[in-house]
Design a protein around this motif. Structure first.
Motif, short mmCIF file in Angstrom:
data_model
loop_
_atom_site.label_atom_id
_atom_site.label_comp_id
_atom_site.label_asym_id
_atom_site.label_seq_id
_atom_site.Cartn_x
_atom_site.Cartn_y
_atom_site.Cartn_z
N THR A 35 0.84 -1.20 0.00
CA THR A 35 0.00 0.00 0.00
C THR A 35 0.87 1.25 0.00
N VAL A 36 0.41 2.25 -0.76
CA VAL A 36 1.03 3.58 -0.76
C VAL A 36 -0.12 4.55 -0.55
N GLY A 37 -0.24 5.11 0.67
CA GLY A 37 -1.42 5.91 0.98
C GLY A 37 -2.66 5.04 0.85
N ARG A 38 -3.63 5.50 0.02
CA ARG A 38 -4.86 4.71 -0.13
C ARG A 38 -4.77 3.73 -1.30
N ASP A 39 -3.59 3.71 -1.97
CA ASP A 39 -3.45 2.81 -3.13
C ASP A 39 -2.90 1.45 -2.73
N LEU A 40 -3.62 0.41 -3.17
CA LEU A 40 -3.19 -0.98 -2.94
C LEU A 40 -2.70 -1.55 -4.27
N TYR A 41 -1.60 -2.29 -4.22
CA TYR A 41 -1.06 -2.95 -5.41
C TYR A 41 -0.89 -4.44 -5.13
N LEU A 42 -1.10 -5.25 -6.16
CA LEU A 42 -0.76 -6.68 -6.05
C LEU A 42 -0.68 -7.32 -7.43
N PHE A 43 0.01 -8.48 -7.48
CA PHE A 43 0.04 -9.33 -8.67
C PHE A 43 -0.72 -10.61 -8.37
N GLN A 44 -1.54 -11.07 -9.34
CA GLN A 44 -2.18 -12.37 -9.16
C GLN A 44 -2.17 -13.17 -10.46
N GLY A 45 -1.98 -14.48 -10.31
CA GLY A 45 -2.08 -15.40 -11.43
C GLY A 45 -3.47 -16.03 -11.43
N ILE A 46 -4.04 -16.19 -12.62
CA ILE A 46 -5.39 -16.75 -12.76
C ILE A 46 -5.32 -17.93 -13.71
N HIS A 47 -5.71 -19.12 -13.21
CA HIS A 47 -5.72 -20.29 -14.10
C HIS A 47 -7.03 -20.29 -14.89
N GLN A 48 -6.90 -19.85 -16.14
CA GLN A 48 -8.08 -19.58 -16.98
C GLN A 48 -8.97 -20.79 -17.18
N GLU A 49 -8.38 -21.99 -17.18
CA GLU A 49 -9.18 -23.18 -17.50
C GLU A 49 -10.01 -23.67 -16.32
N SER A 50 -9.72 -23.19 -15.12
CA SER A 50 -10.39 -23.84 -13.98
C SER A 50 -10.99 -22.92 -12.92
N ASP A 51 -10.66 -21.61 -12.89
CA ASP A 51 -11.18 -20.84 -11.74
C ASP A 51 -12.69 -20.69 -11.77
N VAL A 52 -13.31 -20.83 -12.97
CA VAL A 52 -14.77 -20.68 -13.06
C VAL A 52 -15.51 -21.98 -12.69
N VAL A 53 -14.78 -23.06 -12.48
CA VAL A 53 -15.45 -24.36 -12.26
C VAL A 53 -16.23 -24.40 -10.94
#
Ligand code: NAD
Length: 337
Positions: A288-306
């Motif tokens: 966080t920098v002040g009110r700003d939050l930062y992050l990186f995320q990986g998304i497994h496209q074939e399965s997160d919607v299952v």
């Protein structure tokens, strides 16, 4: 038992079929396919009844030595609900079939939001789908963004979301996709369609998204910046997100530096098809920098919607509330790294 039909047995459909079969309150009545390929063969090996999605091509299954249980119309007629997992745009063509037999239907993220009564993400708007006839489980990227935004909105309020999506060129099986050696602004126009798509889940959210495509098949990667309504310590955000059952905070000690090692980890822990149903957030990227939050995320496209499809079935049929359904789905599938 909820009798579930799966129309379209490809990347998403075959995973949803396995997840539905694992549920104590659901049965897979059958799966429909257009042609007899390796997926049709494995469907039969797994003892799923196979239906012909296109009447004129039904003979091809017999010629390939694959037994067909009947036309897709019989499957739709007998089911309590259909999960349509056909390619983008085909779900819209199939809507009339589901209406003809008065069978409620789930569609996938490749369909337009205006095809359905509501778009769906279990963590964010489960109740909107209760009793609806046509529901769209949003895309892999929209699912990944919604799962992070929901708890942040509840805990701190969100002023603005900015996300850059580095998208895999194609799934591992999509040999016709690219780029092979390039980096494309994709779509080149801004915002990308993902921002408006997230707004189908949160209608009062301010979000801009940009997309790129790269020569990768394993996962998408999101670079996320959220302006919160309050100044918050990064440690508090980590604690908040760690509580979420479908967010996996990758500890620094695991030394997982990208999607390759994430998939390796999924294989090591015995995940079916090396699927990763959770968002994979690098814990030390949460800053966080002040009110700003930062992050990186990986998304497994074939399965997160299952798991989201499984929850949407219960929502549409009014069989459980969000908490009960998410807990049951997580437990039976083994969601939670
Ligand atoms: P896919 O091509 O892997 O599978 C689709 C299956 O449907 C194939 O087996 C195809 O033969 C079959 N099919 C084609 N026409 C049909 C018809 N008329 N009736 C029945 N079956 C038919 O596609 P997919 O990746 O599983 O995508 C399905 C949907 O899920 C799309 O809306 C897509 O946007 C969405 N989605 C895909 C991903 C992903 O990364 N693959 C992620 C999230 C959402």
């Amino acid at each position: 038992m909820i009798q579930v039909a799966i129309n379209g047995y490809g990347t998403i459909g075959k995973r949803v079929a396995d997840a539905v079969r694992a549920q104590p309150d659901m049965d897979v009545l059958g799966v429909a396919k257009t042609r007899p390929n390796f997926e049709a063969e494995t469907a039969l090996e797994k003892d799923f009844d196979l239906y012909a999605a296109i009447e004129e091509r039904a003979d091809q299954f017999a010629e390939a030595g694959l037994e067909i249980a009947g036309p897709v119309e019989d499957l739709v007629d007998a089911a309590d609900i259909v999960v349509d997992a056909t390619p983008s745009g085909i779900g819209a063509e199939n809507k009339a079939l589901y209406e003809e037999y008065d069978t409620p239907a789930l569609y996938q993220g490749g369909e337009d939001a205006d095809l359905v009564d509501t778009s769906f993400n279990a963590r964010s708007n489960f109740a909107d789908a209760v009793g609806a006839d046509h529901v769209r489980v949003v895309s892999c990227n929209t699912t990944g963004l919604s799962r992070v935004i929901a708890p942040l909105r509840e805990a701190y309020g969100v002023e603005k979301v900015r996300a850059t999506l580095v998208r895999r060129g194609g799934d591992p099986g999509q040999t016709d996709r690219g780029p092979i050696n390039d980096i494309l602004p994709n779509p080149v126009t801004i915002p990308s369609h993902h921002g408006p798509d997230v707004e189908t889940i949160f209608d009062d959210l301010d979000i801009d998204t940009l997309g790129m495509k790269v020569p990768a098949t394993l996962m998408h990667m999101h670079s996320l910046n959220v302006t919160l309504e309050a100044e918050v310590d990064a440690a508090d955000v980590r604690e908040l997100l760690a509580e979420e059952s479908r967010l996996f905070l990758i500890p620094e000690t695991m030394a997982i530096d990208g999607s390759g090692k994430l998939k390796e980890y999924a294989m090591d822990v015995g995940r079916p098809r090396a699927d990763i149903w959770e968002n994979c957030i690098w814990e030390e990227s949460i800053s966080t920098v002040g009110r700003d939050l930062y992050l990186f995320q990986g998304i497994h496209q074939e399965s997160d919607v299952v798991p989201e499809n499984v929850d949407a079935i219960r929502a549409v049929l009014g069989e459980a509330d969000a908490e009960e359904s998410i807990e049951l789905t997580n437990e039976t599938m083994g969601v939670g790294l």
